[in-house]
Write an enzyme that holds these catalytic residues in place. Structure first.
Site, PDB file in Angstrom:
ATOM      1  N   HIS A   1      50.630   8.638   5.389  1.00 40.15           N
ATOM      2  CA  HIS A   1      51.687   8.300   6.702  1.00 40.15           C
ATOM      3  C   HIS A   1      51.856   9.132   7.600  1.00 40.15           C
ATOM      4  O   HIS A   1      52.713   9.892   7.544  1.00 40.15           O
ATOM      5  CB  HIS A   1      52.777   7.859   5.746  1.00 40.15           C
ATOM      6  CG  HIS A   1      53.830   7.057   6.648  1.00 40.15           C
ATOM      7  ND1 HIS A   1      54.867   6.266   6.093  1.00 40.15           N
ATOM      8  CD2 HIS A   1      53.919   7.084   8.067  1.00 40.15           C
ATOM      9  CE1 HIS A   1      55.547   5.749   7.058  1.00 40.15           C
ATOM     10  NE2 HIS A   1      55.268   6.060   8.264  1.00 40.15           N
TER      11      HIS A   1
ATOM     12  N   ASP B   1      55.161  11.245   7.255  1.00 34.68           N
ATOM     13  CA  ASP B   1      55.798  10.298   8.231  1.00 34.68           C
ATOM     14  C   ASP B   1      55.663  11.230   9.715  1.00 34.68           C
ATOM     15  O   ASP B   1      56.792  10.836  10.725  1.00 34.68           O
ATOM     16  CB  ASP B   1      57.251   9.865   8.089  1.00 34.68           C
ATOM     17  CG  ASP B   1      57.572   8.591   9.029  1.00 34.68           C
ATOM     18  OD1 ASP B   1      56.803   8.239   9.907  1.00 34.68           O
ATOM     19  OD2 ASP B   1      58.696   8.067   8.737  1.00 34.68           O
TER      20      ASP B   1
ATOM     21  N   GLY C   1      61.944  10.069  14.922  1.00 34.20           N
ATOM     22  CA  GLY C   1      60.657  10.439  14.602  1.00 34.20           C
ATOM     23  C   GLY C   1      60.597  12.065  14.669  1.00 34.20           C
ATOM     24  O   GLY C   1      60.979  12.613  15.824  1.00 34.20           O
TER      25      GLY C   1
ATOM     26  N   HIS D   1      57.674  -0.632   5.394  1.00 36.62           N
ATOM     27  CA  HIS D   1      58.978   0.019   6.011  1.00 36.62           C
ATOM     28  C   HIS D   1      59.925  -0.631   5.732  1.00 36.62           C
ATOM     29  O   HIS D   1      60.213  -1.832   6.313  1.00 36.62           O
ATOM     30  CB  HIS D   1      58.561   0.528   7.430  1.00 36.62           C
ATOM     31  CG  HIS D   1      59.767   0.731   8.240  1.00 36.62           C
ATOM     32  ND1 HIS D   1      59.643   1.870   8.742  1.00 36.62           N
ATOM     33  CD2 HIS D   1      60.884   0.169   8.402  1.00 36.62           C
ATOM     34  CE1 HIS D   1      60.698   1.917   9.536  1.00 36.62           C
ATOM     35  NE2 HIS D   1      61.690   1.163   9.325  1.00 36.62           N
TER      36      HIS D   1
ATOM     37  N   HIS E   1      58.561   6.194   2.682  1.00 37.79           N
ATOM     38  CA  HIS E   1      59.568   6.922   2.840  1.00 37.79           C
ATOM     39  C   HIS E   1      60.893   6.558   2.225  1.00 37.79           C
ATOM     40  O   HIS E   1      61.997   6.333   3.025  1.00 37.79           O
ATOM     41  CB  HIS E   1      59.855   7.480   4.471  1.00 37.79           C
ATOM     42  CG  HIS E   1      59.884   6.199   5.298  1.00 37.79           C
ATOM     43  ND1 HIS E   1      60.287   4.778   5.374  1.00 37.79           N
ATOM     44  CD2 HIS E   1      58.961   5.865   6.462  1.00 37.79           C
ATOM     45  CE1 HIS E   1      60.043   3.893   6.323  1.00 37.79           C
ATOM     46  NE2 HIS E   1      58.968   4.971   7.112  1.00 37.79           N
TER      47      HIS E   1
ATOM     48  N   HIS F   1      57.130  12.620  19.437  1.00 40.79           N
ATOM     49  CA  HIS F   1      57.635  11.966  20.622  1.00 40.79           C
ATOM     50  C   HIS F   1      57.409  13.193  21.904  1.00 40.79           C
ATOM     51  O   HIS F   1      57.176  14.373  21.531  1.00 40.79           O
ATOM     52  CB  HIS F   1      58.891  11.772  20.525  1.00 40.79           C
ATOM     53  CG  HIS F   1      59.133  10.424  19.663  1.00 40.79           C
ATOM     54  ND1 HIS F   1      58.666   9.004  19.868  1.00 40.79           N
ATOM     55  CD2 HIS F   1      59.795  10.282  18.505  1.00 40.79           C
ATOM     56  CE1 HIS F   1      59.001   8.408  18.957  1.00 40.79           C
ATOM     57  NE2 HIS F   1      59.497   9.241  17.709  1.00 40.79           N
TER      58      HIS F   1
ATOM     59  N   ARG G   1      49.664   7.928  17.547  1.00 40.09           N
ATOM     60  CA  ARG G   1      50.154   7.485  18.660  1.00 40.09           C
ATOM     61  C   ARG G   1      48.871   6.818  19.614  1.00 40.09           C
ATOM     62  O   ARG G   1      49.242   6.555  20.767  1.00 40.09           O
ATOM     63  CB  ARG G   1      51.031   8.459  19.480  1.00 40.09           C
ATOM     64  CG  ARG G   1      52.139   9.046  18.810  1.00 40.09           C
ATOM     65  CD  ARG G   1      53.055   8.065  18.450  1.00 40.09           C
ATOM     66  NE  ARG G   1      54.324   8.725  17.977  1.00 40.09           N
ATOM     67  CZ  ARG G   1      55.134   7.999  17.152  1.00 40.09           C
ATOM     68  NH1 ARG G   1      55.016   6.579  16.924  1.00 40.09           N
ATOM     69  NH2 ARG G   1      56.125   8.640  16.846  1.00 40.09           N
TER      70      ARG G   1
ATOM     71  N   ASP H   1      54.850  -0.484   9.683  1.00 39.52           N
ATOM     72  CA  ASP H   1      55.545   0.563   9.609  1.00 39.52           C
ATOM     73  C   ASP H   1      56.239   0.740  10.921  1.00 39.52           C
ATOM     74  O   ASP H   1      55.498   0.457  12.057  1.00 39.52           O
ATOM     75  CB  ASP H   1      54.886   1.758   9.272  1.00 39.52           C
ATOM     76  CG  ASP H   1      55.825   2.820   9.088  1.00 39.52           C
ATOM     77  OD1 ASP H   1      56.702   3.235   8.373  1.00 39.52           O
ATOM     78  OD2 ASP H   1      55.956   3.844  10.084  1.00 39.52           O
TER      79      ASP H   1
ATOM     80  N   ASN I   1      63.987   7.918  11.240  1.00 36.03           N
ATOM     81  CA  ASN I   1      64.364   6.581  10.325  1.00 36.03           C
ATOM     82  C   ASN I   1      63.457   6.472   9.156  1.00 36.03           C
ATOM     83  O   ASN I   1      62.013   6.441   9.220  1.00 36.03           O
ATOM     84  CB  ASN I   1      64.120   5.585  11.359  1.00 36.03           C
ATOM     85  CG  ASN I   1      64.490   4.137  10.635  1.00 36.03           C
ATOM     86  OD1 ASN I   1      65.250   4.081   9.613  1.00 36.03           O
ATOM     87  ND2 ASN I   1      63.782   2.918  11.024  1.00 36.03           N
TER      88      ASN I   1
HETATM   89  O1  DOR Z   1      61.459   8.130  12.447  1.00 32.55           O
HETATM   90  C1  DOR Z   1      60.377   7.258  12.622  1.00 32.55           C
HETATM   91  N1  DOR Z   1      59.659   7.260  13.373  1.00 32.55           N
HETATM   92  N2  DOR Z   1      60.396   6.595  11.547  1.00 32.55           N
HETATM   93  C2  DOR Z   1      59.753   5.467  11.653  1.00 32.55           C
HETATM   94  O2  DOR Z   1      59.695   4.582  10.737  1.00 32.55           O
HETATM   95  C3  DOR Z   1      58.686   5.205  12.703  1.00 32.55           C
HETATM   96  C4  DOR Z   1      58.436   6.359  13.446  1.00 32.55           C
HETATM   97  C5  DOR Z   1      57.873   6.496  14.850  1.00 32.55           C
HETATM   98  O3  DOR Z   1      57.035   5.699  15.002  1.00 32.55           O
HETATM   99  O4  DOR Z   1      58.368   7.041  15.589  1.00 32.55           O
END
Ligand code: DOR
Length: 331
Positions: free
Chosen positions: A54, A278, A297, A172, A207, A282, A58, A145, A251
């Site tokens: 997982h 996970d 994330g 998810h 998760h 960003h 991006r 997800d 999340n």
């Molecule tokens: O924290 C998270 N970020 N949880 C997710 O399920 C998606 C992920 C994201 O794509 O940023």
């Protein structure tokens, strides 16, 4: 030929010093000492290639956050040789044409094995099932997800295909009204277990982070349903009291101490079959915003194995063999 000198490997749950000789990607000799010039590992732990089922790389679509090159390098640095990438991308890999964009990037950039998830529904929108009939010759892995399912009739239709072709689905689980609350997770888990049961299908939860979710999954497993789940390093080693800043916003969110303890319990008793990061980067700008505005994330690929080793193996909570696990997709 590559000669690794002064590494340590797991033998009967003890780290033993060994030299390893590799020829054309295959280990040809392991011995106390192999003569010759080699790379001195200075007692470093040689781990069998780890798998993370997982991660978010991006690309295509959000390359300012991560690319397949940077993500796969981070994975390699963290000890991973295989990762599965989630489909919240642009285009979402919901048909062969869209998946081909990601496959092309993987071919060009990946420094380890990168296997893409296709989405379960078109655009991850829960209104129409993805073109699984064609996608299945390219990938066994399906997930929505980052979003989750909001239309259970569409999910049932997808599950019929997943079961028919023996594919892997990772959910998810998040109730669309309760969202990030603990019940947002476990209510969706309870509901989706019933859909897995009705459709006679193996079903994996991403998760997991609450006691009630683990209880529901454990009970389903006892009944003989093929329900599995993963846990993350952050839910294992942190709880909501530890930290509250944008770099730790994800999340599902960090939970109570009790839920943290239940996460470890689920891993150790086998309710959870694996740890998955996970890994979800960003940009600095996005994560520099105030807590309520910044996206969910966090990254995890470079720190997962060391965290698990330090917190679970060195403390005697888990053995080296448990730590090394096995690739769930290699039988
Ligand atoms: O924290 C998270 N970020 N949880 C997710 O399920 C998606 C992920 C994201 O794509 O940023």
């Amino acid at each position: 030929m590559i000669l690794l000198k002064n590494g340590r490997i797991n033998q009967d749950n003890k780290l033993i010093k060994k030299d390893i000789l590799i020829d054309e990607g295959k280990i040809v000799k392991i011995a106390d000492e192999i003569k010759g010039e080699g790379i001195d590992l200075k007692g470093g732990y040689i781990v069998p290639g780890l798998t993370d089922i997982h991660v978010h790389f991006r690309s295509p679509g959000f390359e300012a956050k991560e690319t397949i090159l940077t993500g796969s390098k981070a994975a390699a640095k963290g000890g991973f040789t295989t990762v599965l990438t989630m489909p919240n991308l642009n285009p979402v890999p919901d048909c062969l044409e869209h998946l081909a964009v990601e496959e092309e990037l993987i071919k060009k950039e990946a420094v380890i094995e990168v296997l893409p998830y296709a989405s379960v529904t078109v655009g991850e929108k829960s209104t129409k099932v993805s073109d699984i009939d064609h996608l299945r010759s390219h990938t066994r892995f399906y997930s929505d997800d980052g979003v989750g399912f909001s239309n259970y009739d569409v999910l049932d239709e997808a599950l019929a295909n997943i079961a028919k072709y023996d594919l892997f689905i990772a959910s998810h689980a998040e109730d669309k009204i309760l969202r990030y609350a603990p019940a947002g997770e476990y209510e969706a888990v309870r509901r989706e277990i019933e859909h897995a049961r009705m459709n006679h299908v193996a079903y994996h939860f991403c998760h997991m982070s609450t006691k009630e979710s683990f209880d529901a999954i454990r009970a389903a497993q006892k009944e003989g349903l093929q329900i599995t789940c993963e846990v993350t390093p952050h839910h294992l080693f942190l709880n909501e009291k530890d930290i509250k800043n944008p770099n730790f916003k994800m999340n599902p969110p960090l939970r109570s101490k009790e839920n943290q303890q239940e996460t470890l319990k689920a891993l150790l008793d086998g309710t959870a079959c694996c740890i998955a990061t996970d890994h979800a980067p960003h940009t600095l700008e996005e994560k520099s915003q105030e807590y309520d505005k910044c996206p969910n994330g966090i990254i995890g690929l470079e720190t997962s194995a060391p965290l698990v080793y330090t917190n679970l193996v060195k403390t005697g909570i888990a053995t080296l063999s448990q730590f090394e696990g096995r690739n769930p997709f290699q039988g």
